[in-house]
Design a protein around this motif. Structure first.
Motif, PDB file in Angstrom:
ATOM      1  N   MET A  57      -0.220   6.434  -7.176  1.00  0.00           N
ATOM      2  CA  MET A  57      -1.459   5.799  -6.999  1.00  0.00           C
ATOM      3  C   MET A  57      -1.266   4.521  -7.268  1.00  0.00           C
ATOM      4  SD  MET A  57      -4.038   7.531  -6.084  1.00  0.00           S
ATOM      5  CE  MET A  57      -5.377   6.353  -6.902  1.00  0.00           C
ATOM      6  N   HIS A  58      -0.016   3.975  -7.973  1.00  0.00           N
ATOM      7  CA  HIS A  58       0.065   2.605  -8.404  1.00  0.00           C
ATOM      8  C   HIS A  58       1.119   1.679  -7.458  1.00  0.00           C
ATOM      9  CE1 HIS A  58      -2.062   3.762 -11.661  1.00  0.00           C
ATOM     10  NE2 HIS A  58      -1.260   4.938 -12.074  1.00  0.00           N
ATOM     11  N   GLU A  59       1.322   2.196  -6.374  1.00  0.00           N
ATOM     12  CA  GLU A  59       2.131   1.369  -5.484  1.00  0.00           C
ATOM     13  C   GLU A  59       1.686   0.405  -4.749  1.00  0.00           C
ATOM     14  OE1 GLU A  59       5.621   2.286  -2.052  1.00  0.00           O
ATOM     15  OE2 GLU A  59       4.186   4.141  -2.609  1.00  0.00           O
ATOM     16  N   MET A  60       2.139  -0.817  -5.121  1.00  0.00           N
ATOM     17  CA  MET A  60       2.042  -2.288  -4.485  1.00  0.00           C
ATOM     18  C   MET A  60       2.802  -2.826  -3.435  1.00  0.00           C
ATOM     19  SD  MET A  60      -0.747  -2.947  -6.498  1.00  0.00           S
ATOM     20  CE  MET A  60      -0.590  -4.654  -6.459  1.00  0.00           C
ATOM     21  N   ILE A  61       2.507  -3.442  -2.440  1.00  0.00           N
ATOM     22  CA  ILE A  61       3.138  -3.982  -1.381  1.00  0.00           C
ATOM     23  C   ILE A  61       2.725  -5.493  -1.481  1.00  0.00           C
ATOM     24  CG2 ILE A  61       3.471  -1.787   0.053  1.00  0.00           C
ATOM     25  CD1 ILE A  61       1.218  -3.305   1.980  1.00  0.00           C
ATOM     26  N   THR A  62       3.926  -6.162  -1.122  1.00  0.00           N
ATOM     27  CA  THR A  62       3.634  -7.937  -1.011  1.00  0.00           C
ATOM     28  C   THR A  62       4.172  -8.059   0.239  1.00  0.00           C
ATOM     29  OG1 THR A  62       4.208  -7.985  -3.409  1.00  0.00           O
ATOM     30  CG2 THR A  62       4.541  -9.804  -1.909  1.00  0.00           C
ATOM     31  N   VAL A  63       3.471  -8.692   0.990  1.00  0.00           N
ATOM     32  CA  VAL A  63       3.811  -9.405   2.574  1.00  0.00           C
ATOM     33  C   VAL A  63       3.889 -10.765   2.548  1.00  0.00           C
ATOM     34  CG1 VAL A  63       3.060  -9.109   5.104  1.00  0.00           C
ATOM     35  CG2 VAL A  63       2.669  -7.147   3.579  1.00  0.00           C
ATOM     36  N   ARG A  64       4.814 -11.150   3.271  1.00  0.00           N
ATOM     37  CA  ARG A  64       4.940 -12.838   3.223  1.00  0.00           C
ATOM     38  C   ARG A  64       4.817 -13.240   4.642  1.00  0.00           C
ATOM     39  NH1 ARG A  64       7.206 -17.100   0.003  1.00  0.00           N
ATOM     40  NH2 ARG A  64       8.329 -18.517   1.330  1.00  0.00           N
ATOM     41  N   ARG A  65       4.360 -14.268   4.810  1.00  0.00           N
ATOM     42  CA  ARG A  65       4.091 -14.844   6.134  1.00  0.00           C
ATOM     43  C   ARG A  65       3.913 -16.522   6.029  1.00  0.00           C
ATOM     44  NH1 ARG A  65      -1.931 -14.272   8.707  1.00  0.00           N
ATOM     45  NH2 ARG A  65      -2.338 -16.217   8.561  1.00  0.00           N
ATOM     46  N   ILE A  66       4.202 -17.157   7.118  1.00  0.00           N
ATOM     47  CA  ILE A  66       4.494 -18.633   7.003  1.00  0.00           C
ATOM     48  C   ILE A  66       3.156 -19.081   8.038  1.00  0.00           C
ATOM     49  CG2 ILE A  66       5.736 -20.318   7.774  1.00  0.00           C
ATOM     50  CD1 ILE A  66       7.047 -18.562   5.557  1.00  0.00           C
ATOM     51  N   VAL A  67       2.445 -20.246   7.221  1.00  0.00           N
ATOM     52  CA  VAL A  67       1.395 -20.540   8.099  1.00  0.00           C
ATOM     53  C   VAL A  67       1.646 -22.243   7.899  1.00  0.00           C
ATOM     54  CG1 VAL A  67      -1.022 -20.983   8.024  1.00  0.00           C
ATOM     55  CG2 VAL A  67      -0.042 -18.710   7.298  1.00  0.00           C
ATOM     56  N   ASP A  68       1.735 -22.985   8.724  1.00  0.00           N
ATOM     57  CA  ASP A  68       2.204 -24.490   8.865  1.00  0.00           C
ATOM     58  C   ASP A  68       3.123 -24.855   7.944  1.00  0.00           C
ATOM     59  OD1 ASP A  68      -0.304 -24.833  10.488  1.00  0.00           O
ATOM     60  OD2 ASP A  68      -1.548 -24.856   8.953  1.00  0.00           O
ATOM     61  N   ASN A  69       4.326 -24.237   8.079  1.00  0.00           N
ATOM     62  CA  ASN A  69       5.593 -24.054   7.349  1.00  0.00           C
ATOM     63  C   ASN A  69       5.217 -24.080   5.593  1.00  0.00           C
ATOM     64  OD1 ASN A  69       7.039 -24.563   9.061  1.00  0.00           O
ATOM     65  ND2 ASN A  69       6.555 -26.782   9.640  1.00  0.00           N
ATOM     66  N   ILE A  70       4.280 -23.330   5.310  1.00  0.00           N
ATOM     67  CA  ILE A  70       4.081 -22.943   4.073  1.00  0.00           C
ATOM     68  C   ILE A  70       3.946 -21.454   3.927  1.00  0.00           C
ATOM     69  CG2 ILE A  70       2.337 -23.079   2.085  1.00  0.00           C
ATOM     70  CD1 ILE A  70       1.476 -25.904   3.143  1.00  0.00           C
ATOM     71  N   VAL A  72       3.200 -17.980   2.471  1.00  0.00           N
ATOM     72  CA  VAL A  72       1.868 -17.480   1.787  1.00  0.00           C
ATOM     73  C   VAL A  72       2.283 -15.976   1.768  1.00  0.00           C
ATOM     74  CG1 VAL A  72      -0.536 -16.864   2.297  1.00  0.00           C
ATOM     75  CG2 VAL A  72       0.364 -18.955   3.036  1.00  0.00           C
ATOM     76  N   GLU A  73       2.043 -15.439   0.447  1.00  0.00           N
ATOM     77  CA  GLU A  73       2.364 -14.086   0.122  1.00  0.00           C
ATOM     78  C   GLU A  73       0.944 -13.333  -0.310  1.00  0.00           C
ATOM     79  OE1 GLU A  73       5.404 -13.493  -2.753  1.00  0.00           O
ATOM     80  OE2 GLU A  73       6.692 -14.616  -1.734  1.00  0.00           O
ATOM     81  N   ARG A  74       0.707 -12.171   0.135  1.00  0.00           N
ATOM     82  CA  ARG A  74      -0.323 -11.405  -0.211  1.00  0.00           C
ATOM     83  C   ARG A  74       0.212 -10.022  -0.838  1.00  0.00           C
ATOM     84  NH1 ARG A  74      -5.809 -11.780   1.815  1.00  0.00           N
ATOM     85  NH2 ARG A  74      -5.970 -10.206   0.078  1.00  0.00           N
ATOM     86  N   THR A  75      -0.549  -9.423  -1.848  1.00  0.00           N
ATOM     87  CA  THR A  75      -0.173  -8.316  -2.411  1.00  0.00           C
ATOM     88  C   THR A  75      -1.261  -7.339  -2.516  1.00  0.00           C
ATOM     89  OG1 THR A  75       1.366  -9.451  -3.919  1.00  0.00           O
ATOM     90  CG2 THR A  75       0.841  -7.201  -4.672  1.00  0.00           C
ATOM     91  N   TRP A  76      -1.260  -5.988  -2.242  1.00  0.00           N
ATOM     92  CA  TRP A  76      -2.274  -4.877  -2.022  1.00  0.00           C
ATOM     93  C   TRP A  76      -1.891  -3.839  -2.664  1.00  0.00           C
ATOM     94  CZ3 TRP A  76      -0.925  -7.498   2.640  1.00  0.00           C
ATOM     95  CH2 TRP A  76      -1.937  -8.286   3.117  1.00  0.00           C
ATOM     96  N   PRO A  77      -2.631  -3.041  -3.242  1.00  0.00           N
ATOM     97  CA  PRO A  77      -2.455  -1.808  -3.422  1.00  0.00           C
ATOM     98  C   PRO A  77      -2.302  -0.952  -2.455  1.00  0.00           C
ATOM     99  CG  PRO A  77      -4.228  -2.617  -4.828  1.00  0.00           C
ATOM    100  CD  PRO A  77      -3.873  -3.649  -3.888  1.00  0.00           C
ATOM    101  N   LEU A  78      -1.456  -0.104  -2.302  1.00  0.00           N
ATOM    102  CA  LEU A  78      -1.217   0.676  -1.086  1.00  0.00           C
ATOM    103  C   LEU A  78      -2.313   1.644  -0.843  1.00  0.00           C
ATOM    104  CD1 LEU A  78       0.769   0.894   1.325  1.00  0.00           C
ATOM    105  CD2 LEU A  78       1.851   2.592   0.239  1.00  0.00           C
ATOM    106  N   ASN A  79      -2.943   2.017  -1.868  1.00  0.00           N
ATOM    107  CA  ASN A  79      -4.082   3.130  -1.908  1.00  0.00           C
ATOM    108  C   ASN A  79      -5.290   2.664  -1.788  1.00  0.00           C
ATOM    109  OD1 ASN A  79      -2.612   5.730  -1.777  1.00  0.00           O
ATOM    110  ND2 ASN A  79      -1.624   4.913  -3.591  1.00  0.00           N
TER     111      ASN A  79
END
Length: 130
Positions: A57-70, A72-79
């Motif tokens: 239940m407590h699994e988290m994912i972190t996704v990284r992307r590049i916006v205007d050469n900066i 940006v990372e977002r973290t979500w609980p998978l559930n």
């Protein structure tokens, strides 16, 4: 039956299993529900999966992307109910469990090698076709 087994049996029903298989280094689309007042819309966040932590239940994912050469990372609980769906766009070949070293990379060294390496697809794991 121990206390931990009772907790796991209760949480087993609440764990989402409607996601495809995705691993560290994959480029994924996370479709996130956004509620604004009484309206709801879905926004797509595409980036490289750099971290999975926790379990059950407590699994988290972190996704990284590049916006205007900066970066940006977002973290979500998978559930989380805020995640509508997850799609795998590209399968990356990663040798590590956490890809935090990508934060220091710029240019072409930021890219990960494709896992397929000449194969048509990875068996049983379809990706999104553009």
């Amino acid at each position: 039956m121990g206390r931990q087994q009772i907790i796991e049996s209760i949480n087993k029903d609440a764990i989402r299993d409607d996601f495809p298989r995705f691993d560290i280094g994959d480029t994924i689309n996370v479709h996130q529900r956004i509620v604004e007042g009484d309206k709801e819309r879905v926004q797509v966040y595409q980036g490289v999966l750099i971290s999975r932590k926790g379990g059950g239940m407590h699994e988290m994912i972190t996704v990284r992307r590049i916006v205007d050469n900066i970066g940006v990372e977002r973290t979500w609980p998978l559930n989380s109910p805020l995640i509508a769906k997850i799609e795998v766009v590209r399968r990356g070949d990663a040798r590590r469990a956490k890809l935090y070293f990508l934060r220091d990379r710029v240019g072409k060294s930021r890219r990960l090698r494709d896992r397929r390496r000449g194969l048509k697809h990875v068996a049983g794991e379809p990706t999104v076709q553009k």
